[in-house]
Design a protein around this motif. Structure first.
Motif, PDB file in Angstrom:
ATOM      1  N   CYS A 227      -0.570   5.329  20.399  1.00  0.00           N
ATOM      2  CA  CYS A 227      -1.424   4.127  20.370  1.00  0.00           C
ATOM      3  C   CYS A 227      -0.860   3.086  19.399  1.00  0.00           C
ATOM      4  O   CYS A 227      -0.869   1.875  19.693  1.00  0.00           O
ATOM      5  CB  CYS A 227      -2.841   4.499  19.962  1.00  0.00           C
ATOM      6  N   LEU A 228      -0.374   3.536  18.261  1.00  0.00           N
ATOM      7  CA  LEU A 228       0.211   2.614  17.282  1.00  0.00           C
ATOM      8  C   LEU A 228       1.495   1.987  17.815  1.00  0.00           C
ATOM      9  O   LEU A 228       1.748   0.798  17.616  1.00  0.00           O
ATOM     10  CB  LEU A 228       0.494   3.365  15.980  1.00  0.00           C
ATOM     11  N   ARG A 240      -7.147   1.366  22.582  1.00  0.00           N
ATOM     12  CA  ARG A 240      -6.369   2.371  23.313  1.00  0.00           C
ATOM     13  C   ARG A 240      -6.845   3.776  22.964  1.00  0.00           C
ATOM     14  O   ARG A 240      -6.989   4.641  23.845  1.00  0.00           O
ATOM     15  CB  ARG A 240      -4.884   2.234  22.990  1.00  0.00           C
ATOM     16  N   ALA A 241      -7.068   4.028  21.692  1.00  0.00           N
ATOM     17  CA  ALA A 241      -7.514   5.358  21.262  1.00  0.00           C
ATOM     18  C   ALA A 241      -8.879   5.694  21.842  1.00  0.00           C
ATOM     19  O   ALA A 241      -9.108   6.801  22.344  1.00  0.00           O
ATOM     20  CB  ALA A 241      -7.548   5.427  19.740  1.00  0.00           C
ATOM     21  N   ALA A 242      -9.801   4.749  21.787  1.00  0.00           N
ATOM     22  CA  ALA A 242     -11.159   4.994  22.271  1.00  0.00           C
ATOM     23  C   ALA A 242     -11.172   5.307  23.760  1.00  0.00           C
ATOM     24  O   ALA A 242     -11.966   6.131  24.228  1.00  0.00           O
ATOM     25  CB  ALA A 242     -12.047   3.790  21.983  1.00  0.00           C
ATOM     26  N   ALA A 255      -5.300   6.578  13.959  1.00  0.00           N
ATOM     27  CA  ALA A 255      -4.508   5.412  14.341  1.00  0.00           C
ATOM     28  C   ALA A 255      -5.011   4.164  13.632  1.00  0.00           C
ATOM     29  O   ALA A 255      -4.225   3.342  13.149  1.00  0.00           O
ATOM     30  CB  ALA A 255      -4.548   5.226  15.855  1.00  0.00           C
ATOM     31  N   GLY A 256      -6.331   4.032  13.531  1.00  0.00           N
ATOM     32  CA  GLY A 256      -6.915   2.858  12.899  1.00  0.00           C
ATOM     33  C   GLY A 256      -6.599   2.759  11.422  1.00  0.00           C
ATOM     34  O   GLY A 256      -6.456   1.655  10.886  1.00  0.00           O
ATOM     35  N   GLY A 257      -6.465   3.896  10.756  1.00  0.00           N
ATOM     36  CA  GLY A 257      -6.136   3.871   9.339  1.00  0.00           C
ATOM     37  C   GLY A 257      -4.775   3.248   9.086  1.00  0.00           C
ATOM     38  O   GLY A 257      -4.622   2.362   8.240  1.00  0.00           O
ATOM     39  N   LEU A 258      -3.756   3.700   9.825  1.00  0.00           N
ATOM     40  CA  LEU A 258      -2.419   3.121   9.656  1.00  0.00           C
ATOM     41  C   LEU A 258      -2.372   1.683  10.151  1.00  0.00           C
ATOM     42  O   LEU A 258      -1.731   0.825   9.533  1.00  0.00           O
ATOM     43  CB  LEU A 258      -1.375   3.959  10.381  1.00  0.00           C
TER      44      LEU A 258
END
Length: 300
Positions: A227-228, A240-242, A255-258
């Motif tokens: 996703c990243l 994308r992840a959701a 993914a959201g953290g990075l």
């Protein structure tokens, strides 16, 4: 686009909010299949709550709450945070949270004064402990400390408190090494490529993983990296992840953290950041982590 000019404070706040946004967005679709998501939502783009946990819009799950436990435990005792992290874990557990993973629940019930022993016993009881529950919460280590060796040591320590499997400890170290690179102004894709070279995760930078988006730590991290790698901006990464389904809240949080560290808080859409229900707590932790990290950088 280069993101070298973002401030440390913006990156740290972005990392924390990135975890929360990915968690809250993905919580709606957790345990669904991609086909079920398309049938019900088309393509989920907004934080709407609901899902298997009947979330309020902007409510977060164990991913964010345990991330805050790690962060606040470090802030309590930066030199030796394990006991404080553990106290915060147990206080959160006693609050009867909606969502808590089986491995973590078993480690908590097995805890009798020794965290590493509790993790070992949980592994013995369940016959496995390679879940993503220590990876989802590990980002505050990179946000708090400037020294790479210390980040690696603390990343593994917080993981081993509940997850005996070495793949979890390795994943936390890898993830936070990438976070350190981003905090130092490196570009996202080269940072991921440098750290994943020669690992089971490298292929996720070239093509979609050949596995389901499960809670197995290797599957989770491969999908987060994909996703990243494919995402165009923060919102696209977490959306994308959701829309993967499966363990989408945790993949979104990781993914959201990075993505949050890289794009910064300023790169998170206001509609996303503003929807999160625990903004005051995130804001307070971000300020304190920035001060601690700045002090660590000054001393190094």
């Amino acid at each position: 686009m280069s993101d070298k000019g973002k401030s440390l404070a913006d990156r740290i706040k972005g990392g924390l909010y990135g975890v929360a946004v990915g968690d809250a967005l993905g919580g709606t679709t957790e345990f669904m299949s991609a086909k079920e998501i398309r049938r019900k939502y088309g393509y989920l783009t907004d934080i709407i709550g609901g899902g298997v946990w009947d979330l309020e819009p902007g409510e977060v799950t164990d991913d964010t709450m345990m991330t805050l436990c790690v962060a606040e435990g470090i802030l309590d005792y930066p030199d030796d945070p394990m006991a404080s992290i553990g106290e915060r874990f147990l206080a959160w557990y006693r609050s009867d949270p909606k969502d808590i993973g089986n491995i973590i629940r078993r480690a908590f019930t097995r805890y009798d004064g020794h965290w590493f022993e509790a993790a070992f016993l949980a592994d013995q009881d369940l016959g496995r402990s390679a879940g993503n529950g220590s990876l989802m919460r590990c980002l505050p280590v990179a946000l708090a400390y400037a020294d790479p060796d210390r980040v690696n040591r603390m990343s593994r320590m917080q993981s081993k408190m509940t997850h005996y499997d070495e793949r979890c400890n390795e994943a936390c170290g890898l993830y936070n090494r990438i976070a350190l690179r981003l905090l130092n102004g490196e570009e996202l894709r080269p940072a991921m490529a440098a750290e994943t070279q020669g690992t089971p995760y490298a292929s996720a930078l070239a093509e979609a993983p050949d596995c389901e988006p499960t809670g197995f730590v290797v599957d989770t991290l491969r999908w987060a990296f994909y996703c990243l790698q494919q995402g165009d901006g923060f919102a696209d990464v977490v959306q994308r992840a959701a829309n993967l389904g499966g363990d989408s809240d945790t993949i979104g949080a990781i993914a959201g953290g990075l993505a949050g560290v890289y794009y910064g808080y300023a790169g998170i859409p206001t509609a996303f950041a503003g929807a999160i229900l625990i903004k005051d707590r995130l804001d307070a932790v971000a300020v304190r982590l920035t001060a601690l990290r700045q002090a660590a950088s000054d001393d190094s």
